[in-house]
Write a protein that holds these residues in place. Structure first.
Motif, PDB file in Angstrom:
ATOM      1  N   UNK A 159       2.187   0.258   1.472  1.00  0.00           N
ATOM      2  CA  UNK A 159       3.389   0.488   2.270  1.00  0.00           C
ATOM      3  C   UNK A 159       4.642   0.421   1.396  1.00  0.00           C
ATOM      4  N   UNK A 160       4.672  -0.511   0.468  1.00  0.00           N
ATOM      5  CA  UNK A 160       5.819  -0.629  -0.432  1.00  0.00           C
ATOM      6  C   UNK A 160       5.976   0.621  -1.286  1.00  0.00           C
ATOM      7  N   UNK A 161       4.847   1.145  -1.777  1.00  0.00           N
ATOM      8  CA  UNK A 161       4.906   2.362  -2.585  1.00  0.00           C
ATOM      9  C   UNK A 161       5.389   3.548  -1.753  1.00  0.00           C
TER      10      UNK A 161
ATOM     11  N   UNK B  39      -5.155   1.841  -6.165  1.00  0.00           N
ATOM     12  CA  UNK B  39      -6.313   2.687  -5.861  1.00  0.00           C
ATOM     13  C   UNK B  39      -6.248   4.018  -6.612  1.00  0.00           C
ATOM     14  N   UNK B  40      -5.675   3.989  -7.803  1.00  0.00           N
ATOM     15  CA  UNK B  40      -5.547   5.215  -8.589  1.00  0.00           C
ATOM     16  C   UNK B  40      -6.664   5.269  -9.621  1.00  0.00           C
ATOM     17  N   UNK B  41      -7.384   6.372  -9.664  1.00  0.00           N
ATOM     18  CA  UNK B  41      -8.444   6.519 -10.647  1.00  0.00           C
ATOM     19  C   UNK B  41      -7.864   6.626 -12.051  1.00  0.00           C
ATOM     20  N   UNK B  42      -8.643   6.171 -13.020  1.00  0.00           N
ATOM     21  CA  UNK B  42      -8.206   6.264 -14.407  1.00  0.00           C
ATOM     22  C   UNK B  42      -8.011   7.733 -14.773  1.00  0.00           C
ATOM     23  N   UNK B  43      -6.833   8.061 -15.263  1.00  0.00           N
ATOM     24  CA  UNK B  43      -6.536   9.434 -15.672  1.00  0.00           C
ATOM     25  C   UNK B  43      -6.962   9.630 -17.118  1.00  0.00           C
ATOM     26  N   UNK B  44      -7.708  10.702 -17.381  1.00  0.00           N
ATOM     27  CA  UNK B  44      -8.201  10.976 -18.722  1.00  0.00           C
ATOM     28  C   UNK B  44      -7.869  12.407 -19.119  1.00  0.00           C
TER      29      UNK B  44
ATOM     30  N   UNK C 217      -6.399  -0.553   8.913  1.00  0.00           N
ATOM     31  CA  UNK C 217      -5.656  -0.497   7.651  1.00  0.00           C
ATOM     32  C   UNK C 217      -4.509   0.516   7.742  1.00  0.00           C
ATOM     33  N   UNK C 218      -4.781   1.699   8.281  1.00  0.00           N
ATOM     34  CA  UNK C 218      -3.735   2.705   8.440  1.00  0.00           C
ATOM     35  C   UNK C 218      -2.639   2.212   9.375  1.00  0.00           C
ATOM     36  N   UNK C 219      -3.039   1.546  10.457  1.00  0.00           N
ATOM     37  CA  UNK C 219      -2.041   1.010  11.367  1.00  0.00           C
ATOM     38  C   UNK C 219      -1.206  -0.081  10.732  1.00  0.00           C
ATOM     39  N   UNK C 220      -1.851  -0.900   9.901  1.00  0.00           N
ATOM     40  CA  UNK C 220      -1.145  -1.992   9.238  1.00  0.00           C
ATOM     41  C   UNK C 220      -0.090  -1.460   8.269  1.00  0.00           C
ATOM     42  N   UNK C 221      -0.404  -0.386   7.574  1.00  0.00           N
ATOM     43  CA  UNK C 221       0.580   0.237   6.681  1.00  0.00           C
ATOM     44  C   UNK C 221       1.818   0.647   7.467  1.00  0.00           C
TER      45      UNK C 221
ATOM     46  N   UNK D 283      -8.165 -10.842   2.217  1.00  0.00           N
ATOM     47  CA  UNK D 283      -8.076 -10.642   0.776  1.00  0.00           C
ATOM     48  C   UNK D 283      -7.953  -9.192   0.357  1.00  0.00           C
ATOM     49  N   UNK D 284      -8.287  -8.275   1.240  1.00  0.00           N
ATOM     50  CA  UNK D 284      -8.263  -6.873   0.853  1.00  0.00           C
ATOM     51  C   UNK D 284      -7.284  -6.061   1.699  1.00  0.00           C
ATOM     52  N   UNK D 285      -7.546  -5.972   3.006  1.00  0.00           N
ATOM     53  CA  UNK D 285      -6.712  -5.110   3.844  1.00  0.00           C
ATOM     54  C   UNK D 285      -5.254  -5.547   3.848  1.00  0.00           C
ATOM     55  N   UNK D 286      -4.993  -6.820   4.061  1.00  0.00           N
ATOM     56  CA  UNK D 286      -3.619  -7.298   4.141  1.00  0.00           C
ATOM     57  C   UNK D 286      -2.882  -7.072   2.822  1.00  0.00           C
ATOM     58  N   UNK D 287      -3.549  -7.376   1.745  1.00  0.00           N
ATOM     59  CA  UNK D 287      -2.920  -7.260   0.423  1.00  0.00           C
ATOM     60  C   UNK D 287      -2.638  -5.815   0.058  1.00  0.00           C
ATOM     61  N   UNK D 288      -3.658  -4.971   0.165  1.00  0.00           N
ATOM     62  CA  UNK D 288      -3.498  -3.590  -0.273  1.00  0.00           C
ATOM     63  C   UNK D 288      -2.630  -2.783   0.689  1.00  0.00           C
TER      64      UNK D 288
END
Length: 340
Positions: free
Chosen positions: A268-270, A225-230, A317-321, A258-263
């Motif tokens: 959380x890993x990061x 979810x990181x925006x392209x840095x320019x 999503x926050x709770x899942x993290x 497909x979205x909440x669980x994956x991301x």
């Protein structure tokens, strides 16, 4: 104009969901129809004029380079659309056609799709590139691979479920013609669960979606979810002047799986790698606080029941993290005990 584009796309998207049992047959029919309409004798495959669903998106043409090409050398006012896709056969052709409102060429980075994504993308005129193994599963790395194939000109970052509206295309062309900025950020109008989500902070978010090929930071893309840095000045387009339509999920179960669980796991890993650990108070409070914040301060309640569902999912999503952080900590503790 925006409402017209949105409603058309939203309605067609909702119809697809309602007739899910017939989606594969219908998709095959559309693809055959598009293929028969292509001018095979023309070395530059002509993208069809108009959407098969009649939606209001701009159209143009793309050129597909030979597979031996290593990079695309573009002129200063040309645009290359880069689309990262995995198992998007049902909508990749529409995404390519939409990108043609700006792009001279389209690159599709195929993340080892098991369906006909790559084949349909080629038929639509895109240059299909197989994802590098180390980039597979990481959206940011997939886009970096595609960005690195473009020299000069501009890059349009797109997902397979995004569509360029006419207003957005016109606004972006004005910045391309003047050449006074290095990038342009704009909003996405998310279509979730059968309708547009206009509040809760979704439409206010701006993402860098168009930028000069020589301006993006090669160190970008290490987190999700990181925006392209320019490097250089960045302009902003308001929703009044154009948005990118994002045809997001129509079913809650699909959105969760497909979205909440994956991301959530990736995030959380990061965070765990950066030293963050599980906290009971965060698990108890953050889901509730984020839901209330989205509904009240950010105005999500104005989207009705759909806004309530979306805000609740983001709180989840926050709770899942936090749950994943707990799981990682427990696994590491057990591993340490077994070694001793």
């Amino acid at each position: 104009r925006l409402v017209g584009s949105e409603m058309c796309i939203r309605d067609s998207h909702h119809a697809d969901r309602e007739h899910g049992t017939r989606r594969n047959d219908r998709t095959q029919v559309h693809i055959v129809w598009r293929w028969l309409c292509l001018d095979v004798g023309n070395s530059r495959s002509r993208l069809l004029r108009g959407s098969p669903r009649g939606c209001s998106v701009a159209h143009g043409s793309t050129k597909s380079p030979q597979s031996s090409d290593k990079v695309l050398n573009m002129s200063d006012d040309e645009v290359v659309a880069v689309i990262a896709a995995r198992n998007e056969a049902a909508q990749i052709a529409d995404a390519i056609r939409s990108a043609a409102s700006l792009a001279t060429r389209v690159i599709v980075i195929d993340d080892f799709s098991t369906d006909e994504t790559a084949e349909y993308a080629r038929r639509a005129g895109a240059w299909v590139v197989q994802a590098q193994p180390e980039a597979s599963g990481n959206v940011e790395r997939l886009f970096k691979q595609g960005f690195s194939l473009v020299r000069h000109g501009w890059i349009l970052r797109m997902d397979a479920d995004e569509r360029v509206t006419d207003d957005l295309a016109r606004s972006l062309r004005s910045f391309i013609s003047t050449g006074e900025v290095s990038a342009v950020r704009f909003a996405r109008l998310n279509v979730l669960f059968g309708g547009a989500v206009r509040h809760g902070g979704w439409l206010e978010a701006r993402q860098v979606g168009l930028f000069r090929a020589d301006s993006w930071d090669r160190s970008w893309g290490n987190t999700i979810h990181q925006q392209v840095a320019v490097v250089g000045p960045v302009a902003t387009i308001t929703p009044r002047d154009g948005v990118m339509i994002h045809l997001d999920y129509d079913e809650v179960s699909e959105f969760v799986e497909r979205s909440l669980m994956r991301y959530a796991r990736q995030e959380a890993q990061e965070r765990y790698a950066m030293g963050r650990r599980f906290k009971v108070w965060r698990l108890l409070l953050r889901p509730f606080l984020r839901t209330v914040w989205k509904l009240t301060v950010r105005g999500g309640v104005l989207d009705g029941s759909r806004g309530l569902v979306v805000a609740s999912l983001l709180g989840f999503y926050d709770g899942l993290i936090e749950m994943y952080l707990w799981e990682m900590g427990r696994s590491n503790d057990e591993s340490s005990k077994s070694k001793t």
